[in-house]
Motif scaffolding. Structure first.
Motif, PDB file in Angstrom:
ATOM      1  N   PHE A 116       5.743  -1.412 -10.828  1.00 43.88           N
ATOM      2  CA  PHE A 116       4.831  -1.552 -11.964  1.00 43.88           C
ATOM      3  C   PHE A 116       3.579  -2.334 -11.600  1.00 43.88           C
ATOM      4  CE2 PHE A 116       8.983  -0.792 -13.851  1.00 43.88           C
ATOM      5  CZ  PHE A 116       8.676   0.268 -14.687  1.00 43.88           C
ATOM      6  N   LEU A 117       3.534  -2.802 -10.365  1.00 39.74           N
ATOM      7  CA  LEU A 117       2.364  -3.540  -9.881  1.00 39.74           C
ATOM      8  C   LEU A 117       1.645  -2.795  -8.769  1.00 39.74           C
ATOM      9  CD1 LEU A 117       4.007  -7.090  -9.670  1.00 39.74           C
ATOM     10  CD2 LEU A 117       2.558  -6.196 -11.514  1.00 39.74           C
ATOM     11  N   SER A 118       2.301  -1.801  -8.192  1.00 41.46           N
ATOM     12  CA  SER A 118       1.739  -1.036  -7.084  1.00 41.46           C
ATOM     13  C   SER A 118       2.164   0.420  -7.219  1.00 41.46           C
ATOM     14  CB  SER A 118       2.249  -1.598  -5.749  1.00 41.46           C
ATOM     15  OG  SER A 118       1.859  -0.763  -4.674  1.00 41.46           O
ATOM     16  N   PRO A 119       1.306   1.363  -6.834  1.00 41.57           N
ATOM     17  CA  PRO A 119       1.680   2.781  -6.908  1.00 41.57           C
ATOM     18  C   PRO A 119       2.552   3.241  -5.744  1.00 41.57           C
ATOM     19  CG  PRO A 119      -0.552   2.580  -6.066  1.00 41.57           C
ATOM     20  CD  PRO A 119      -0.108   1.181  -6.430  1.00 41.57           C
ATOM     21  N   ILE A 120       2.865   2.330  -4.821  1.00 42.85           N
ATOM     22  CA  ILE A 120       3.533   2.734  -3.582  1.00 42.85           C
ATOM     23  C   ILE A 120       5.035   2.471  -3.647  1.00 42.85           C
ATOM     24  CG2 ILE A 120       3.563   2.505  -1.079  1.00 42.85           C
ATOM     25  CD1 ILE A 120       0.817   1.167  -1.310  1.00 42.85           C
ATOM     26  N   LYS A 121       5.821   3.520  -3.484  1.00 48.64           N
ATOM     27  CA  LYS A 121       7.271   3.392  -3.285  1.00 48.64           C
ATOM     28  C   LYS A 121       7.695   4.570  -2.417  1.00 48.64           C
ATOM     29  CE  LYS A 121      11.741   2.787  -5.572  1.00 48.64           C
ATOM     30  NZ  LYS A 121      12.548   3.990  -5.347  1.00 48.64           N
ATOM     31  N   ALA A 156      11.091  -2.100   8.916  1.00 49.28           N
ATOM     32  CA  ALA A 156       9.992  -1.485   9.671  1.00 49.28           C
ATOM     33  C   ALA A 156       9.919   0.021   9.416  1.00 49.28           C
ATOM     34  CB  ALA A 156      10.159  -1.759  11.161  1.00 49.28           C
ATOM     35  N   LEU A 157      11.076   0.670   9.340  1.00 46.92           N
ATOM     36  CA  LEU A 157      11.102   2.102   9.070  1.00 46.92           C
ATOM     37  C   LEU A 157      10.582   2.393   7.659  1.00 46.92           C
ATOM     38  CD1 LEU A 157      11.867   4.931  10.062  1.00 46.92           C
ATOM     39  CD2 LEU A 157      14.180   4.527   9.165  1.00 46.92           C
ATOM     40  N   TYR A 158      10.941   1.538   6.724  1.00 48.17           N
ATOM     41  CA  TYR A 158      10.447   1.733   5.359  1.00 48.17           C
ATOM     42  C   TYR A 158       8.935   1.517   5.285  1.00 48.17           C
ATOM     43  CZ  TYR A 158       9.890   1.491   0.325  1.00 48.17           C
ATOM     44  OH  TYR A 158       9.464   1.717  -0.962  1.00 48.17           O
ATOM     45  N   ASP A 159       8.420   0.589   6.060  1.00 43.50           N
ATOM     46  CA  ASP A 159       6.964   0.404   6.113  1.00 43.50           C
ATOM     47  C   ASP A 159       6.270   1.680   6.583  1.00 43.50           C
ATOM     48  OD1 ASP A 159       6.945  -2.215   5.182  1.00 43.50           O
ATOM     49  OD2 ASP A 159       7.079  -3.094   7.185  1.00 43.50           O
ATOM     50  N   GLN A 160       6.894   2.397   7.518  1.00 44.77           N
ATOM     51  CA  GLN A 160       6.332   3.673   7.972  1.00 44.77           C
ATOM     52  C   GLN A 160       6.389   4.717   6.856  1.00 44.77           C
ATOM     53  OE1 GLN A 160       8.138   5.011  11.689  1.00 44.77           O
ATOM     54  NE2 GLN A 160       8.307   2.890  12.420  1.00 44.77           N
ATOM     55  N   ASP A 161       7.486   4.726   6.118  1.00 42.64           N
ATOM     56  CA  ASP A 161       7.653   5.652   4.993  1.00 42.64           C
ATOM     57  C   ASP A 161       6.589   5.385   3.925  1.00 42.64           C
ATOM     58  OD1 ASP A 161       9.151   7.692   3.579  1.00 42.64           O
ATOM     59  OD2 ASP A 161       9.981   6.111   2.324  1.00 42.64           O
ATOM     60  N   ARG A 200      -1.651  -7.349  -1.952  1.00 39.81           N
ATOM     61  CA  ARG A 200      -1.837  -7.155  -0.516  1.00 39.81           C
ATOM     62  C   ARG A 200      -1.042  -5.949  -0.008  1.00 39.81           C
ATOM     63  NH1 ARG A 200       0.131 -10.645   2.662  1.00 39.81           N
ATOM     64  NH2 ARG A 200       1.464 -11.747   1.186  1.00 39.81           N
ATOM     65  N   TYR A 201       0.112  -5.707  -0.596  1.00 43.67           N
ATOM     66  CA  TYR A 201       0.940  -4.555  -0.247  1.00 43.67           C
ATOM     67  C   TYR A 201       0.199  -3.255  -0.553  1.00 43.67           C
ATOM     68  CZ  TYR A 201       5.096  -1.464  -0.802  1.00 43.67           C
ATOM     69  OH  TYR A 201       6.024  -0.449  -0.743  1.00 43.67           O
ATOM     70  N   THR A 202      -0.400  -3.168  -1.718  1.00 45.45           N
ATOM     71  CA  THR A 202      -1.154  -1.975  -2.104  1.00 45.45           C
ATOM     72  C   THR A 202      -2.350  -1.762  -1.194  1.00 45.45           C
ATOM     73  OG1 THR A 202      -0.469  -2.310  -4.401  1.00 45.45           O
ATOM     74  CG2 THR A 202      -2.335  -0.834  -4.020  1.00 45.45           C
ATOM     75  N   ALA A 203      -2.939  -2.860  -0.736  1.00 47.36           N
ATOM     76  CA  ALA A 203      -4.109  -2.781   0.141  1.00 47.36           C
ATOM     77  C   ALA A 203      -3.744  -2.584   1.605  1.00 47.36           C
ATOM     78  CB  ALA A 203      -4.956  -4.048  -0.010  1.00 47.36           C
ATOM     79  N   GLY A 204      -2.448  -2.465   1.921  1.00 48.50           N
ATOM     80  CA  GLY A 204      -2.019  -2.260   3.300  1.00 48.50           C
ATOM     81  C   GLY A 204      -2.020  -3.525   4.135  1.00 48.50           C
ATOM     82  N   GLN A 205      -2.065  -4.680   3.483  1.00 45.20           N
ATOM     83  CA  GLN A 205      -2.158  -5.957   4.210  1.00 45.20           C
ATOM     84  C   GLN A 205      -0.825  -6.696   4.294  1.00 45.20           C
ATOM     85  OE1 GLN A 205      -5.115  -7.910   1.861  1.00 45.20           O
ATOM     86  NE2 GLN A 205      -6.765  -6.533   2.478  1.00 45.20           N
ATOM     87  N   ALA A 206       0.155  -6.318   3.459  1.00 44.80           N
ATOM     88  CA  ALA A 206       1.473  -6.959   3.478  1.00 44.80           C
ATOM     89  C   ALA A 206       2.524  -5.890   3.739  1.00 44.80           C
ATOM     90  CB  ALA A 206       1.755  -7.661   2.153  1.00 44.80           C
ATOM     91  N   LYS A 207       3.501  -6.220   4.574  1.00 45.30           N
ATOM     92  CA  LYS A 207       4.545  -5.277   4.940  1.00 45.30           C
ATOM     93  C   LYS A 207       5.916  -5.934   4.764  1.00 45.30           C
ATOM     94  CE  LYS A 207       1.628  -2.135   6.725  1.00 45.30           C
ATOM     95  NZ  LYS A 207       0.360  -2.787   6.406  1.00 45.30           N
ATOM     96  N   TYR A 208       6.926  -5.107   4.509  1.00 44.50           N
ATOM     97  CA  TYR A 208       8.284  -5.638   4.393  1.00 44.50           C
ATOM     98  C   TYR A 208       8.752  -6.274   5.694  1.00 44.50           C
ATOM     99  CZ  TYR A 208       9.464  -3.947  -0.270  1.00 44.50           C
ATOM    100  OH  TYR A 208       9.525  -3.762  -1.626  1.00 44.50           O
ATOM    101  N   PRO A 215       9.607   7.451  -0.497  1.00 42.51           N
ATOM    102  CA  PRO A 215      10.718   8.291  -0.951  1.00 42.51           C
ATOM    103  C   PRO A 215      12.013   8.109  -0.182  1.00 42.51           C
ATOM    104  CG  PRO A 215       9.115   9.595   0.291  1.00 42.51           C
ATOM    105  CD  PRO A 215       8.501   8.245   0.069  1.00 42.51           C
ATOM    106  N   ALA A 216      11.968   7.538   1.021  1.00 42.63           N
ATOM    107  CA  ALA A 216      13.181   7.419   1.840  1.00 42.63           C
ATOM    108  C   ALA A 216      13.887   6.071   1.680  1.00 42.63           C
ATOM    109  CB  ALA A 216      12.835   7.631   3.321  1.00 42.63           C
ATOM    110  N   LEU A 217      13.476   5.256   0.720  1.00 43.84           N
ATOM    111  CA  LEU A 217      14.049   3.916   0.593  1.00 43.84           C
ATOM    112  C   LEU A 217      15.565   3.953   0.471  1.00 43.84           C
ATOM    113  CD1 LEU A 217      13.844   0.856   0.301  1.00 43.84           C
ATOM    114  CD2 LEU A 217      13.415   1.182  -2.148  1.00 43.84           C
ATOM    115  N   GLU A 218      16.108   4.801  -0.385  1.00 43.59           N
ATOM    116  CA  GLU A 218      17.547   4.771  -0.611  1.00 43.59           C
ATOM    117  C   GLU A 218      18.341   5.209   0.615  1.00 43.59           C
ATOM    118  OE1 GLU A 218      18.620   8.539  -3.301  1.00 43.59           O
ATOM    119  OE2 GLU A 218      16.840   7.458  -3.993  1.00 43.59           O
ATOM    120  N   GLN A 219      17.779   6.089   1.422  1.00 46.47           N
ATOM    121  CA  GLN A 219      18.483   6.482   2.654  1.00 46.47           C
ATOM    122  C   GLN A 219      18.475   5.339   3.669  1.00 46.47           C
ATOM    123  OE1 GLN A 219      16.227   8.686   1.138  1.00 46.47           O
ATOM    124  NE2 GLN A 219      17.910   9.871   0.260  1.00 46.47           N
TER     125      GLN A 219
END
Length: 442
Positions: A395-400, A423-428, A224-232, A402-406
């Motif tokens: 390893f299950l989704s191509p989405i990560k 929420a900010l990471y969801d935008q990233d 669902r995360y890869t499909a844009g249906q689940a968010k952090y 780049p600003a996660l560590e900040q």
């Protein structure tokens, strides 16, 4: 995360002394000639410049050549990071790739066009011995393309066993039990949780290493995360990693120098007993050994705890793969497949261990760890043996994003709330998903 070296290729030539002609560093691949059955073949093997990787590759080459005296293996290095990625992609695109090369598994593997650029290995007998998740993350179009190189990694909590014994603490299987341990550790005058934001990538583990718990609560989260249906920010399970990061800061459980401390200092604090817990990837274990040689023997590992003790388990990162480009043909291809088979065997794992002490289990059935690995590595193996682990989200989704560590630094420093950080990471993540052209992210 690794030192960069010159992009000029540097050949590390290894030749078996008995019965094998020395290969000159200036020779091009195949310049020794070839004949049927692989006799007289010279292979180039491209690996990253990390010294442990190079040592393991050279050890594999030496052991393989001892069994195959008609084949010479030249270990060639490339830079790590984005420079190394560009070299791999450019050499594949121009048809100038080494005969075999080590590269990422998972989403980055998909980005190098395996079906267009790599030789499928599905029909090789050793494929059946691969750990199932590794097999999946080096596959495309129902074909398997790689053998594992190096050990598996986990993002978990390294802990000081001596502190636990002195305080009579048990390994926590829930977050509440973990927090009770932290309270007891702080009351005893010791730092409960070490953080090292002087190297920002180390701030991510309470989020990334928590994915086993996310998957346990929401088994379809990755899809669902890869499909844009689940968010952090809107998933109760995925938000908890962010909340834990904030909670530990707000309770004052971090070391005072966490904003500037680096990973080496964090490992020294852990080994020397100045802190009880350090959430970290197990590829940091060699740093622990160097920073606190005696203390390293007191360090174990346990999963980041969740809510359900029955579902407690590790989040695991698959090792890199060894791939053969389609430009490797004829006798070279036969010899390269022999080397792949050796790497994906107990003898190949032993050769890697001889070159560089493993920090986690191998992804090949029948491979065992040396008896002298550290307790943390042995602990890791017990979770693999029990099957209580899940692959990391990347390893299950191509989405990560780049600003996660900040963003995790901000939440862990009390600059931003857990909810705002998620929420900010969801935008990233949204920006990256749109760049990848994934459906559902308009």
């Amino acid at each position: 995360m690794r030192k960069q070296t010159s992009s000029r290729r540097h050949l590390r030539v290894i030749a078996l002394a008995a019965g094998v002609a020395l290969a000159l560093a200036g020779c091009s691949a195949g310049s020794l000639g070839s004949s049927g059955g692989g006799d007289g073949v010279s292979l180039t093997f491209l690996v990253g410049s990390n010294q442990s990787t190079v040592n393991a590759a050279e050890s594999v080459a030496k052991a393989f050549m001892a069994q195959n005296p008609g084949i010479t293996v030249n270990v060639e290095t490339r830079p790590s990071g984005s420079e190394g990625d560009n070299i791999v992609k450019t050499r594949l695109a121009t048809g100038d790739m080494a005969d075999l090369f080590v590269y990422n598994s998972g989403s980055l593997f998909q980005a190098i066009g395996p079906e267009q650029n790599l030789t499928p290995l599905t029909d090789q007998p050793w494929v059946g011995a691969l750990e199932q998740n590794f097999k999946r993350v080096v596959s495309a179009g129902e074909q398997v393309y790689g053998a594992p190189f190096g050990p598996q990694l986990t993002g978990a909590i390294l802990y000081n066993k001596k502190i636990y014994a002195d305080l009579g603490l048990q390994i926590p299987r829930t977050w509440d039990a973990f927090m009770a341990n932290n309270a007891a550790i702080k009351a005893a005058g010791t730092v409960p949780v070490i953080q090292t934001y002087g190297e920002t990538y180390t701030s991510q583990l309470f989020v990334l290493g928590d994915f086993h718990n996310v998957a346990a609560a929401e088994p379809d989260f990755a899809e669902r995360y890869t499909a844009g249906q689940a968010k952090y920010a809107s998933s109760p399970a995925a938000l908890k990693g962010w909340e834990h990061l904030q909670q530990l800061h707000d309770l004052g459980y971090y070391n005072e120098d966490f904003p500037t401390a680096k990973m080496e200092e964090g490992m020294r604090k852990l080994g020397d007993g100045e802190g009880a817990h350090y959430p970290m990837l197990t590829n940091g274990i060699p740093t622990l050994t160097a920073a606190s040689p005696e203390g390293a023997k007191d360090i174990g590992i346990f999963p980041i705890p969740g809510d359900d003790p029955a579902k407690n388990g590790l989040t695991v990162w698959s090792p890199n793969g060894v791939y053969i480009p389609k430009t490797t043909e004829g006798a070279k291809l036969d010899a390269a497949k022999k080397l792949e088979a050796f790497i994906a065997s107990p003898a190949g794992c032993d050769a890697q261990s001889d070159g560089a002490t493993p920090t986690g289990p191998y992804a090949v059935d029948g491979c065992t760890l040396p008896a002298d690995v550290l307790p943390a590595t042995k602990d890791f193996q017990t979770y693999i043996d029990a099957g209580t682990y899940s692959p990391a989200l990347e390893f299950l989704s191509p989405i990560k994003g780049p600003a996660l560590e900040q963003i995790t630094v901000e939440v862990g420093s009390g600059i931003r709330s857990a909810a705002d950080g998620a929420a900010l990471y969801d935008q990233d993540v949204r920006k990256q998903a749109q760049q990848l052209g994934l459906p559902g992210w308009d």
